[in-house]
Design an enzyme around this catalytic site. Structure first.
Site, PDB file in Angstrom:
ATOM      1  N   ASP A   1       0.858  -1.193   0.000  1.00 26.40           N
ATOM      2  CA  ASP A   1       0.000   0.000   0.000  1.00 26.40           C
ATOM      3  C   ASP A   1       0.896   1.246   0.000  1.00 26.40           C
ATOM      4  O   ASP A   1       1.823   1.354   0.812  1.00 26.40           O
ATOM      5  CB  ASP A   1      -0.856  -0.054   1.279  1.00 26.40           C
ATOM      6  CG  ASP A   1      -1.992   0.941   1.284  1.00 26.40           C
ATOM      7  OD1 ASP A   1      -2.411   1.376   0.198  1.00 26.40           O
ATOM      8  OD2 ASP A   1      -2.466   1.268   2.392  1.00 26.40           O
TER       9      ASP A   1
ATOM     10  N   HIS B   1      -7.642   9.863   3.981  1.00 25.00           N
ATOM     11  CA  HIS B   1      -7.189   8.850   4.937  1.00 25.00           C
ATOM     12  C   HIS B   1      -7.509   9.230   6.386  1.00 25.00           C
ATOM     13  O   HIS B   1      -7.623  10.401   6.707  1.00 25.00           O
ATOM     14  CB  HIS B   1      -5.672   8.640   4.797  1.00 25.00           C
ATOM     15  CG  HIS B   1      -5.291   7.993   3.507  1.00 25.00           C
ATOM     16  ND1 HIS B   1      -4.718   8.670   2.468  1.00 25.00           N
ATOM     17  CD2 HIS B   1      -5.436   6.714   3.085  1.00 25.00           C
ATOM     18  CE1 HIS B   1      -4.513   7.846   1.457  1.00 25.00           C
ATOM     19  NE2 HIS B   1      -4.936   6.647   1.802  1.00 25.00           N
TER      20      HIS B   1
ATOM     21  N   SER C   1     -12.808   4.235   4.671  1.00 18.10           N
ATOM     22  CA  SER C   1     -13.449   3.770   5.905  1.00 18.10           C
ATOM     23  C   SER C   1     -14.703   4.590   6.166  1.00 18.10           C
ATOM     24  O   SER C   1     -14.751   5.788   5.895  1.00 18.10           O
ATOM     25  CB  SER C   1     -12.489   3.913   7.098  1.00 18.10           C
ATOM     26  OG  SER C   1     -11.614   2.795   7.159  1.00 18.10           O
TER      27      SER C   1
ATOM     28  N   ASP D   1      -8.640   0.733   6.358  1.00 24.82           N
ATOM     29  CA  ASP D   1      -7.676   0.561   7.448  1.00 24.82           C
ATOM     30  C   ASP D   1      -8.270   1.089   8.754  1.00 24.82           C
ATOM     31  O   ASP D   1      -8.394   0.367   9.750  1.00 24.82           O
ATOM     32  CB  ASP D   1      -6.377   1.312   7.105  1.00 24.82           C
ATOM     33  CG  ASP D   1      -5.274   1.030   8.108  1.00 24.82           C
ATOM     34  OD1 ASP D   1      -5.530   0.331   9.107  1.00 24.82           O
ATOM     35  OD2 ASP D   1      -4.137   1.499   7.909  1.00 24.82           O
ATOM     36  N   SER D   2      -8.705   2.337   8.727  1.00 22.40           N
ATOM     37  CA  SER D   2      -9.170   2.987   9.967  1.00 22.40           C
ATOM     38  C   SER D   2     -10.289   2.207  10.653  1.00 22.40           C
ATOM     39  O   SER D   2     -10.297   2.076  11.885  1.00 22.40           O
ATOM     40  CB  SER D   2      -9.634   4.412   9.674  1.00 22.40           C
ATOM     41  OG  SER D   2      -8.554   5.181   9.207  1.00 22.40           O
TER      42      SER D   2
HETATM   43  P1  13P Z   1      -8.901   4.675   5.689  1.00 21.93           P
HETATM   44  O1  13P Z   1      -8.011   5.496   6.562  1.00 21.93           O
HETATM   45  O2  13P Z   1     -10.130   5.428   5.281  1.00 21.93           O
HETATM   46  O3  13P Z   1      -9.214   3.358   6.269  1.00 21.93           O
HETATM   47  O4  13P Z   1      -8.120   4.413   4.314  1.00 21.93           O
HETATM   48  C1  13P Z   1      -7.173   3.382   4.212  1.00 21.93           C
HETATM   49  C2  13P Z   1      -6.388   3.435   2.956  1.00 21.93           C
HETATM   50  O5  13P Z   1      -6.692   4.121   2.000  1.00 21.93           O
HETATM   51  C3  13P Z   1      -5.201   2.596   2.901  1.00 21.93           C
HETATM   52  O6  13P Z   1      -4.479   2.799   1.737  1.00 21.93           O
HETATM   53  O1  G3H Z   2      -3.142   4.698   3.682  1.00 24.97           O
HETATM   54  C1  G3H Z   2      -2.452   4.414   4.648  1.00 24.97           C
HETATM   55  C2  G3H Z   2      -2.807   3.262   5.501  1.00 24.97           C
HETATM   56  O2  G3H Z   2      -3.889   3.583   6.327  1.00 24.97           O
HETATM   57  C3  G3H Z   2      -1.602   2.753   6.246  1.00 24.97           C
HETATM   58  O3  G3H Z   2      -1.232   3.568   7.294  1.00 24.97           O
HETATM   59  O4  G3H Z   2       1.229   4.042   7.131  1.00 24.97           O
HETATM   60  O5  G3H Z   2       0.028   4.045   9.341  1.00 24.97           O
HETATM   61  O6  G3H Z   2       0.479   1.909   8.128  1.00 24.97           O
HETATM   62  P1  G3H Z   2       0.214   3.376   8.021  1.00 24.97           P
HETATM   63 ZN    ZN Z   3      -4.527   4.782   0.974  1.00 20.00          ZN
END
Ligand code: 13P
Ligand code: G3H
Ligand code: ZN
Length: 326
Positions: A96, A192, A231, A273-274
């Site tokens: 990612d 994000h 999210s 992720d969130s």
């Molecule tokens: P969220 O923070 O909305 O979960 O997005 C995650 C994301 O885009 C990871 O690449």
């Molecule tokens: O888009 C980013 C993801 O939410 C990953 O976040 O860099 O804290 O692992 P992180």
């Molecule tokens: Zn992202």
């Protein structure tokens, strides 16, 4: 195991078939981020129980946190765990927001089946050049690549968003054709984290720019589009966190209705992720508040994992539409 590992030896798949089926079926593949064992188990079991294909997603910093070698075996272990559960849902391991050729190469060489090169902060030509360099290396190894055009950002107030942040549809054809990417992340108003919009009291979250998405889809018909920052920031978890000592009053995400609409369109991958972080944190806060003497990690990480399983299942079933497609 030799230093270089193909994802195929780990039982993983790239995203090509997943996206082809998602596009034809009008649903999106969930891409859940993880960085530890309980998150990985929660995601995998939620997807096994809902029979959903899944993209296991790892940022560069998450990979460092888990340790790259450990991570490779965790992904291999996740595949074996699904087999032991009697299912063989397709599982991709995806980098990612990769920010360099070196990182993408290192991931490909250590068993990733898909990588993102996020050059969206660079000027168009530099972004395209960097992305193409990764595509050339990846495609020789049957690894798929996600690029990005347009920058995700927070919304400053209830209705406005700097127009220059959104993806410019007129750039998409040249980028896709010139780089050879397999999917493209675009910016249509998501961002994000857990604080996606600043909503005034009584105000509403501004709608995603579906007009931009439609124009992109018109210019590259049938091409898989990716939604980052997707999210929902599930209110139930925010309330739980706040009522058990947390402080996340202004957290707000993308309404599920809009995510469902996106999943039914050219959007084939939705990044989450969130929401996973919030689900686990909510449960852990509750347990700590109600059982201050508890100190066995299994007693709080276990229930947190259970909640993540529930959340993943529900999302696959009611938002992504990916349940039953694995
Ligand atoms: P969220 O923070 O909305 O979960 O997005 C995650 C994301 O885009 C990871 O690449
Ligand atoms: O888009 C980013 C993801 O939410 C990953 O976040 O860099 O804290 O692992 P992180
Ligand atoms: Zn992202």
């Amino acid at each position: 195991m030799a230093d270089t590992t193909s994802y195929k030896d780990l039982g993983l798949v790239n995203t090509k078939d997943m996206f082809r089926k998602a596009m034809a079926g009008g649903y999106a593949i969930p891409a859940y981020n993880f960085n530890n064992m309980e998150q990985l188990q929660g995601i995998i079991l939620g997807c096994v129980e809902s029979r959903s294909p899944v993209i296991l997603q790892v940022s560069g910093s998450a990979r460092k946190y888990a340790n790259p070698t450990m991570l490779r075996y965790m992904a291999a272990g996740a595949v074996q765990m699904t087999r032991a559960e009697g299912t063989d849902i397709p599982i991709a391991l995806h980098l990612d927001h990769g920010d360099s050729f070196e990182l993408a190469k290192s991931c490909i060489d250590s068993g990733f089946s898909s990588v993102m090169l996020d050059g969206s902060h660079h000027p168009f030509d530099q972004n395209a050049e960097l992305t193409k360099q990764v595509v050339d290396y990846a495609h020789e190894r049957d690894v798929t690549v996600e690029g990005e055009l347009g920058v995700l950002a927070g919304v400053e107030d209830e209705v406005s968003h700097a127009v220059s942040d959104y993806t410019k549809p007129e750039e998409v054809e040249e980028f896709v054709a010139g780089t050879g990417v397999d999917s493209l992340a675009i910016s249509i108003g998501t961002s994000h984290g857990a604080y996606k919009f600043k909503v005034k009291p009584g105000g509403k979250v501004p709608p995603l720019r579906f007009d931009i998405l439609e124009e992109v889809a018109r210019r590259v018909p049938g091409f898989p589009i990716v939604l980052h920052g997707a999210s929902a920031v599930i209110p139930k978890y925010i309330e739980m966190i706040n009522s058990f000592g947390g402080k996340m009053e202004d957290a707000v995400g993308i309404p599920e209705e809009q995510l469902r609409q996106a999943a039914g369109s050219a959007v084939c991958k939705i990044n989450i992720d969130s929401d996973g972080r919030l689900a686990m944190t909510a449960v852990i806060r509750k347990i700590f508040a109600e059982n201050p003497a508890e100190f066995d990690p299994r007693k709080y990480l276990g229930p947190a994992r259970e909640e993540l399983i529930k959340m993943v299942k529900l999302k696959n079933e009611t938002v992504l539409g990916s349940a039953g497609r694995g």
